[in-house]
Design an enzyme around this catalytic site. Structure first.
Site, PDB file in Angstrom:
ATOM      1  N   CYS A  21     -17.412  24.405  16.419  1.00 47.05           N
ATOM      2  CA  CYS A  21     -17.358  23.007  16.834  1.00 47.05           C
ATOM      3  C   CYS A  21     -18.539  22.141  16.456  1.00 47.05           C
ATOM      4  O   CYS A  21     -18.345  21.033  15.967  1.00 47.05           O
ATOM      5  CB  CYS A  21     -17.113  22.912  18.321  1.00 47.05           C
ATOM      6  N   HIS A  33     -22.840  17.985  21.928  1.00 47.11           N
ATOM      7  CA  HIS A  33     -23.125  19.197  21.139  1.00 47.11           C
ATOM      8  C   HIS A  33     -23.674  18.907  19.744  1.00 47.11           C
ATOM      9  O   HIS A  33     -23.321  19.567  18.763  1.00 47.11           O
ATOM     10  CB  HIS A  33     -21.883  20.086  21.042  1.00 47.11           C
ATOM     11  N   ASP A  48     -11.483  20.349  17.133  1.00 48.92           N
ATOM     12  CA  ASP A  48     -12.737  20.553  16.408  1.00 48.92           C
ATOM     13  C   ASP A  48     -12.703  21.768  15.486  1.00 48.92           C
ATOM     14  O   ASP A  48     -13.544  21.897  14.593  1.00 48.92           O
ATOM     15  CB  ASP A  48     -13.918  20.636  17.369  1.00 48.92           C
ATOM     16  N   ASN A  49     -11.787  22.669  15.707  1.00 51.73           N
ATOM     17  CA  ASN A  49     -11.599  23.833  14.831  1.00 51.73           C
ATOM     18  C   ASN A  49     -10.292  24.505  15.210  1.00 51.73           C
ATOM     19  O   ASN A  49      -9.589  24.054  16.122  1.00 51.73           O
ATOM     20  CB  ASN A  49     -12.770  24.825  14.921  1.00 51.73           C
TER      21      ASN A  49
END
Length: 478
Positions: free
Chosen positions: A91, A149, A298-299
């Site tokens: 991410c 993050h 995000d993935n």
């Protein structure tokens, strides 16, 4: 070489030239932006990002074990991408690509897979233009609700990189009820209002939806807004909205000894319901018509996700680790009920959304992503793409050029034609050695222009497990 291949390579070459020429890219983006803004006010933008959601975890992508009615409806009201990708298989690296519109490998922090805990020195450089900072210059209010993050206080943070306001967590994962990135009385909550620690009671997915709906409700008329709504769901720990007792029993934030398909389904259903409340807030304010809503992940999915028909998962450059859902709704400009095979990637959203806002990327930081607005609006047909990935764990590398994919895992090389082999089972490397060699050379030429992966770069192994010699309680997996 066939006429079709020559034409395809000419188009790909043209796109590559555009990406490498800042002045040409700027002019093209400005032109597309003016076209997009013609006859309508600047659109509001609601960008919704799930965490570790598999390609097949929504009903419209084939999920049958649980229901996602709000996201399925969103897909019917707009356009659904069947070949959307994330910039990375984890991410924080993807978030670098998303917010900068560029390959994350251009920044030291973007090499981390994912970025390390609060003691880390890496993050999003404050001087780098971002999607929120560029939209802010274009007259937008900007807010992030949810997961950041991209580096830790005091050096990094959303308010330092273009967001006017922030409510959420700085790290990679927190418990849904305690809002802590670990377990124990000495672990502090990772929940912030701006840069000030706060404490709230509630299931985190619900709290984020409530805050996003509140933000929409207080927007001033005539002032466009950009709201990033970045959920942590359905990332571990495996806790549904009624599993507070489970939260008390979790002995490790990574939660390898828990979870099941039923719990995962409840987490995704809670995510869908939360998004439904946010979309309802747009309707109540009369803003839905001219608001671009984007939903993606995000993935690729993790252990309980549905990634069919693909193989692989998070941390792997197989399709299951990087292929993600992609939904776009803009009633004022995008026709409903569309399904598009356009290949897209996280970093495309920066030039695309700036064009929709009538703005353009900073010419000093030309995007690697493509402006796909003309495709989304139906003004252009599907455009061919060439995309690149690399991942330190298991020395992975990947390239997609048209329908062809070059993949290397450790010393093994693979060549797949994704048009007929989505599961990446028929390795054509021996059958087409010339194509394999050409794609390998193409990847290596691209890689030479990125930052090298040094020995100190932190990474995760296959399946999301952190490397034993790198683990710490604050590692905050992505």
């Amino acid at each position: 070489m066939s006429t079709i291949n020559r034409k395809r390579r000419a188009v790909v070459g043209g796109l590559s030239t555009l990406a490498l020429a800042p002045s040409a890219a700027l002019a093209a983006a400005k032109g597309a932006g003016k076209g997009a803004a013609r006859g309508t006010a600047q659109p509001n933008i609601l960008f919704i990002l799930a965490d570790d959601l598999g390609w097949g975890d929504l009903g419209v992508y084939g999920q049958t074990e649980f229901r996602t009615p709000h996201l399925d409806k969103l897909a019917r009201q707009g356009l659904r991408l069947t070949q959307a990708y994330s910039n990375s298989a984890v991410c924080s690296a993807t978030r670098f690509g998303l917010i900068t519109g560029r390959y994350q490998y251009r920044l030291r922090g973007g090499l981390e897979e994912p970025i390390a805990g609060t003691a880390g020195n890496h993050g999003l450089p404050l001087e780098h233009p971002t999607l929120p900072s560029l939209l802010k210059k274009a007259g937008y209010n900007t807010a992030l609700v949810g997961k950041w993050h991209l580096g830790y206080l005091p050096t990094f943070g959303p308010l330092k990189s273009g967001y006017d306001s922030f409510f959420g967590n700085y790290g990679g994962a927190i418990d849904y009820f305690t809002h802590k990135p670990g377990v124990g009385p000495d672990v502090k909550e990772d929940l912030f209002e701006g840069e000030v620690p706060v404490s709230q009671v509630g299931y985190y997915t619900d709290l984020l939806g409530e805050r996003a709906a509140h933000y929409i409700g207080k927007q001033e008329p005539g002032k466009p807004f950009f709201l990033s709504l970045h959920y942590t769901a359905p990332h571990w720990p495996w806790e549904g909205p009624k599993d507070e007792e489970v939260a008390r029993q979790v002995g490790n934030i990574f939660h390898y000894d828990g979870g099941n398909l039923e719990t995962y389904g409840r987490m995704v259903e809670a995510l869908d319901a939360s998004i439904g409340r946010v979309l309802e807030a747009l309707e109540r304010r009369g803003l839905a018509e001219n608001t671009i809503v984007i939903f993606t992940s995000d993935n690729g999915g993790e252990r309980f996700s549905r990634t069919w028909p693909f193989t692989g998962q998070k941390t792997e450059l197989l399709e299951g680790g990087i292929r993600v859902p992609g939904l776009v709704r803009w009633p004022a400009r995008i026709k409903p009920g569309q399904v598009s095979p356009q290949v897209a990637i996280s970093m495309d959203w920066l030039p695309t959304l700036l064009a929709a806002a009538g703005s353009a990327p900073d010419p000093a930081y030309p995007p690697d992503g493509a402006n796909l607005l003309p495709v989304l609006l139906g003004e252009q047909g599907v455009q061919p793409r060439t995309l690149y990935w690399r991942y330190k764990a298991n020395a992975q590398r990947a390239l997609r050029d048209g329908d062809w994919k070059y993949l290397k895992i450790r010393s093994q090389e693979f060549l797949f034609n994704l048009a007929g082999d989505q599961r990446e089972r028929a390795n054509l490397a021996q059958r087409e050695p010339a194509r394999l060699a050409a794609l390998r050379a193409q990847w290596e030429q691209w890689d030479a222009g990125m930052l090298p992966i040094s020995a100190d770069v932190r990474t995760h192994g296959v399946g999301g497990r952190v490397q034993a010699d790198k683990y710490s309680p604050e590692s905050n997996d992505g």
